[in-house]
Write a protein that holds these residues in place. Structure first.
Motif: not given
Lengths: 136, 107
Positions: A1-11
């Motif tokens: 897998m070469s894809e890189h993905f990220s996300f962030s959230m404040h809950l």
């Protein structure tokens, strides 16, 4: 897998946030192994629950979640602003009704807890480097 | 049928053999509602046995497990036999991970 993905959230530090965070993680379905995704949902659930239960004073506190997927791994970071907590030394005894959360999380991931003046930071990686796929 | 993620439960009472069917995600938000539902059934009296049917649960973590163990504790306090209905899937895997699968009674 070469894809890189990220996300962030404040809950908000509220029980309903745990389900919301798991839902967000399911967006990785096309990027990661299904078993790893299932384990990530469970580890995140345990770590976030712990942050809300022990690491927060109320719903006015928020918990920050960062998720990154790439190179066959999923990394999660959960930051709370609460008092210092340490992982349990041993699994709960047979008669216990609680205390399983971080043990389950540590059995499925490579997990570290660090402390700063601002609170606790839990970092986990799925799959853990030296552990076989657990849970059948 | 698509399994909903929304937590819920349904109490079925057949000649005092009570079956509580639990649906959706059994996590931190579900723990207390589950315990309260079971407590109300037990407190109503005339309950000969309780089966907590978890076959409709789509996700369970240690808070869901804690809810189940609190229900069991409550049933024991009322001297009412307490069993689980569990299918292969997320609940069975969680019980195994927690190392508690062998300590529970099943239907």
């Amino acid at each position: 897998m070469s894809e890189h993905f990220s996300f962030s959230m404040h809950l908000p530090a509220h029980p309903v946030s745990v389900s919301m965070a798991r839902s967000a993680v399911r967006c990785l379905i096309s990027l990661v192994d299904a078993k790893d995704l299932e384990h990530t949902e469970l580890v995140l659930s345990e770590v976030l629950t712990n942050a809300i239960r022990h690491g927060s004073c109320g719903i006015q506190d928020s918990v920050a979640v960062e998720i990154a997927a790439g190179a066959g791994r999923i990394t999660g970071i959960v930051r709370d602003t609460g008092p210092v907590f340490e992982p349990p030394a041993a699994p709960p005894a047979a008669a216990e009704i609680g205390g399983y959360g971080l043990h389950i999380a540590m059995s499925l991931s490579d997990l570290t807890i660090s402390h700063t003046a601002a609170g606790n930071t839990v970092t986990f990686t799925v799959p853990g480097p030296a552990k076989p796929a657990a849970g059948g | 049928m698509t399994m909903s993620n929304l937590f819920g439960f349904e109490v079925q009472n057949c000649t005092n053999a009570v079956r509580i069917r639990v649906f959706g995600e059994a996590d931190m938000a579900a723990e207390q509602p589950l315990v309260t539902a079971t407590s109300e059934v037990l407190a109503s009296g005339g309950c000969a046995s309780v089966v907590l049917d978890l076959t409709g649960v789509s996700f369970m973590d240690s808070s869901g497990l804690r809810g189940v163990l609190r229900c069991r504790q409550n049933a024991r306090a009322h001297a009412v036999p307490f069993k689980l209905a569990v299918a292969d899937g997320p609940v069975a895997r969680l019980l195994k991970l927690a190392g508690i699968a062998g300590q529970l009674e099943y239907e």
